[in-house]
Design a protein around this motif. Structure first.
Motif, PDB file in Angstrom:
ATOM      1  N   ASP A 101      55.542  23.536  81.858  1.00 24.67           N
ATOM      2  CA  ASP A 101      55.783  24.209  82.958  1.00 24.67           C
ATOM      3  C   ASP A 101      57.333  24.723  82.901  1.00 24.67           C
ATOM      4  O   ASP A 101      58.099  24.042  82.391  1.00 24.67           O
ATOM      5  CB  ASP A 101      56.048  23.107  84.171  1.00 24.67           C
ATOM      6  N   ARG A 149      50.724  17.316  80.684  1.00 23.98           N
ATOM      7  CA  ARG A 149      51.761  18.221  80.459  1.00 23.98           C
ATOM      8  C   ARG A 149      52.900  17.703  79.921  1.00 23.98           C
ATOM      9  O   ARG A 149      53.157  16.363  80.184  1.00 23.98           O
ATOM     10  CB  ARG A 149      52.223  18.517  82.124  1.00 23.98           C
ATOM     11  N   HIS A 203      59.219  26.506  85.218  1.00 15.44           N
ATOM     12  CA  HIS A 203      59.888  26.678  86.432  1.00 15.44           C
ATOM     13  C   HIS A 203      60.382  27.645  86.525  1.00 15.44           C
ATOM     14  O   HIS A 203      61.873  27.752  87.004  1.00 15.44           O
ATOM     15  CB  HIS A 203      60.856  25.324  86.347  1.00 15.44           C
ATOM     16  N   GLU A 232      52.995  27.580  82.584  1.00 17.82           N
ATOM     17  CA  GLU A 232      53.262  27.696  83.906  1.00 17.82           C
ATOM     18  C   GLU A 232      54.493  28.275  84.652  1.00 17.82           C
ATOM     19  O   GLU A 232      55.748  27.882  83.732  1.00 17.82           O
ATOM     20  CB  GLU A 232      53.047  26.316  84.503  1.00 17.82           C
ATOM     21  N   ASP A 233      54.527  29.234  85.528  1.00 17.19           N
ATOM     22  CA  ASP A 233      55.684  29.617  86.113  1.00 17.19           C
ATOM     23  C   ASP A 233      56.694  30.188  85.004  1.00 17.19           C
ATOM     24  O   ASP A 233      57.822  29.787  85.080  1.00 17.19           O
ATOM     25  CB  ASP A 233      56.190  28.453  86.983  1.00 17.19           C
ATOM     26  N   GLU A 291      52.404  27.762  92.717  1.00 21.36           N
ATOM     27  CA  GLU A 291      52.554  26.809  93.393  1.00 21.36           C
ATOM     28  C   GLU A 291      53.717  26.948  94.362  1.00 21.36           C
ATOM     29  O   GLU A 291      53.689  26.001  95.582  1.00 21.36           O
ATOM     30  CB  GLU A 291      52.895  25.396  92.555  1.00 21.36           C
ATOM     31  N   ARG A 303      47.626  28.409  91.124  1.00 18.16           N
ATOM     32  CA  ARG A 303      47.905  27.090  91.355  1.00 18.16           C
ATOM     33  C   ARG A 303      48.344  26.696  92.900  1.00 18.16           C
ATOM     34  O   ARG A 303      48.879  25.910  93.329  1.00 18.16           O
ATOM     35  CB  ARG A 303      49.455  26.894  90.688  1.00 18.16           C
TER      36      ARG A 303
HETATM   37 MG    MG Z   1      55.300  23.454  88.393  1.00 17.31          MG
END
Ligand code: MG
Ligand code: KDG
Length: 403
Positions: free
Chosen positions: A210, A147, A212, A236-237, A262, A283
Motif C-alpha cells: 500500500d 501485505r 497510501h 495500492e493507492d 478505499e 477496493r
Molecule cells: Mg489502503
C-alpha cells in the motif's frame, strides 16, 4: 415489514464505531456500519437528524426504493458522510430481508460462487528484517496473501507500520499526530524490502503493498517498474485518484497490477478508471460506497472490463461491515481478494459474529442475515473518544503531503 424505530450506537471498544440499528413491526432488527474514521460524529448526526425520521413507517423490504430516496432525494449527492449513512441503512435492510427470509445474506445475492473468501493480512515491521519475519509468521498462520509494509530508514514514523503485532490501530487518540515523509527514501527502500520478502517467502504467496497515495504518477510508474521482478498481487493507492486520468501515466510504465478505491464513495469515482482499464482491482467497500446495493453496481461495471474486487477491510470498518462484505465476496462473480485486518478482542466482544477464518480464507457463516450483532450493554462501556489518523509533512521543508 414496517420500520418502527431506528437508532445510532456510537462506541469505542479499542477504536470508534458508528452502528445503525433498525427495528421493525415483525420484531426483527437489522444492523449497518456507518463508521467513518475521524468523522464519526458527522455520520451519526446525519443519520439521527436527517435520515432516521424519513425511515419510520417505510417498508423495510423496499431496499432499492429507500436507497434511491436517500441518494437522489437528498439533492446533495455523494460524499463520504452521506454515502456512509446510506451504506448503513442499506446494510441494515439487507440484514433484515435475509433474516425475514431465514437465509444467510449471500443466498439472496445469488448464492455462493466459491468455497471461501481469500483474504490478505498485514505484515508490518520497523525494518526489512522484522517485516520479513512478520510475513513468514502470516504464512505460517495459513495466509495465502500478505501485505508488507516496513519502516523507511531516515523516517521516524511510517504509516501502516504497526505499534502492536496482530492488531494495530492507525488512528490515535487526541488531535492528528504529524508524521514526516520523504519520497526519495521510500522509493530507494521499497524494492529492497520486496527483494528480501520474496526470496524469504517463496513464489506461492501473493504479496501486496500500500503506497497510501504518497507518490506522483511518474514516481508510481517508477516504483511499479522496480517492483515487477517480485510479482506483486497489487500496488495500492499509488497516487491520489481525484484525477482518474493520473492512472494512465502509471499504467504506461508498469505491469505491476494496480488497486485503488478505499476512499471512493460511488461508481462515479471509479467509472473512468474501470472503463479505461487503468486499474486491476477496485477496493470500494460496503460501508463507504453505498452498501451492498451500490457495491453490486460497481462490481458489475468492473466485471465488463475484467477488473476484480478487493474490498477495503481495515479495523476502522466495523465487524458489521466485515460480515456484510464477506457475504458480498462469497457471491460476487469478479471477486479478487478481501482485506482482513484483525479487530481487537474488545471490538470482537462488542460485535459477536458468525464469520470465521481458516487457512487464509474467510467464510461469512450460515446464520440468517449478515451474521453480526451488537452487545449494546457492553458497547455502552466504551464511550466515543476523539481520535484521528496522522497527517504527513515533507521532511525537508514541512509541506503538508498526501495521504
Ligand atoms: Mg489502503
Ligand atoms: O481509515 C483509513 C484506514 O482504513 C486506511 O488507512 C487503511 O489504507 C488502509 C488499508 O489499506 O487498510
Amino acid at each position: 415489514m414496517k420500520i418502527t424505530s431506528a437508532k445510532v450506537i456510537v462506541c469505542s471498544p479499542g477504536r470508534n464505531f458508528v452502528t445503525l440499528k433498525i427495528e421493525t413491526d415483525q420484531g426483527l432488527t437489522g444492523l449497518g456500519d456507518a463508521s467513518l474514521n475521524g468523522r464519526e460524529l458527522s455520520v451519526a448526526s446525519y443519520l439521527t437528524d436527517h435520515v432516521i425520521p424519513c425511515l419510520i413507517g417505510r417498508d423495510a423490504h423496499q431496499i432499492e426504493d429507500i436507497w434511491q430516496y436517500l441518494y437522489r432525494g437528498a439533492y446533495w449527492r455523494r460524499g463520504p458522510v452521506t454515502m456512509s449513512a446510506i451504506s448503513a441503512v442499506d446494510t441494515a435492510l439487507w440484514d433484515l430481508k435475509a433474516k425475514a427470509a431465514g437465509l444467510p445474506l449471500y443466498q439472496l445475492l445469488g448464492g455462493a460462487s466459491r468455497n471461501g473468501v481469500m483474504v490478505y493480512g498485514h505484515a508490518n515491521g520497523r525494518d526489512i528484517e522484522s517485516t520479513v519475519q512478520e510475513v513468514l509468521r502470516y504464512k505460517a498462520m495459513g495466509y495465502k496473501a500478505i501485505r508488507a509494509q516496513s519502516g523507511v530508514p531516515g523516517l521516524e514514523k511510517v504509516y501502516g507500520v504497526g505499534r502492536g503485532k496482530m492488531q494495530y490501530e492507525p488512528a490515535e487518540i487526541g488531535l492528528p499526530p504529524e508524521h514526516d515523509w520523504d519520497t526519495g527514501k521510500y522509493l530507494r527502500h521499497t524494492p529492497k524490502l520486496f527483494d528480501a520478502v520474496r526470496s524469504a517467502v517463496g513464489d506461492d504467496i501473493h504479496l501486496l503493498h500500500d503506497v497510501h497515495h504518497r507518490l506522483t504518477p511518474i514516481e508510481a510508474g517508477r516504483l511499479g517498474k522496480d517492483l515487477e521482478p517480485y510479482r506483486l498481487f497489487w500496488m495500492e493507492d499509488a497516487t491520489p485518484a481525484e484525477n482518474q486520468e493520473a492512472f494512465r501515466l502509471i499504467r504506461q510504465h508498469t505491469t505491476t497490477p494496480l488497486a485503488v478505491g478505499e476512499i471512493f464513495n460511488t461508481i462515479w469515482d471509479c467509472k473512468d478508471l474501470i472503463e479505461n482499464q487503468l486499474i486491476d482491482y477496485i477496493r470500494t467497500t460496503v460501508v463507504h460506497a453505498g452498501g451492498i446495493t451500490h457495491l453490486r453496481r460497481i462490481a458489475d461495471l468492473a466485471s465488463l472490463y475484467q477488473v476484480r474486487t478487493g474490498s477495503h477491510g481495515a479495523t476502522d470498518l466495523s465487524p458489521v461491515c466485515m460480515g456484510a462484505a464477506l457475504h458480498f465476496d462469497l457471491w460476487v462473480p469478479n471477486f479478487g481478494i478481501q482485506e482482513y485486518m484483525r479487530h481487537s478482542d474488545e471490538t470482537d466482544a462488542v460485535f459477536p459474529h458468525a464469520y470465521t477464518f481458516k487457512d487464509g480464507f474467510m467464510h461469512p457463516g450460515e446464520v440468517p442475515g449478515h451474521g453480526v450483532t451488537i452487545d449494546e450493554a457492553l458497547a455502552a462501556k466504551y464511550p466515543y473518544q476523539r481520535a484521528y489518523l496522522p497527517v504527513n509533512r515533507l521532511q525537508h521543508d514541512g509541506t503538508l503531503w498526501h495521504w
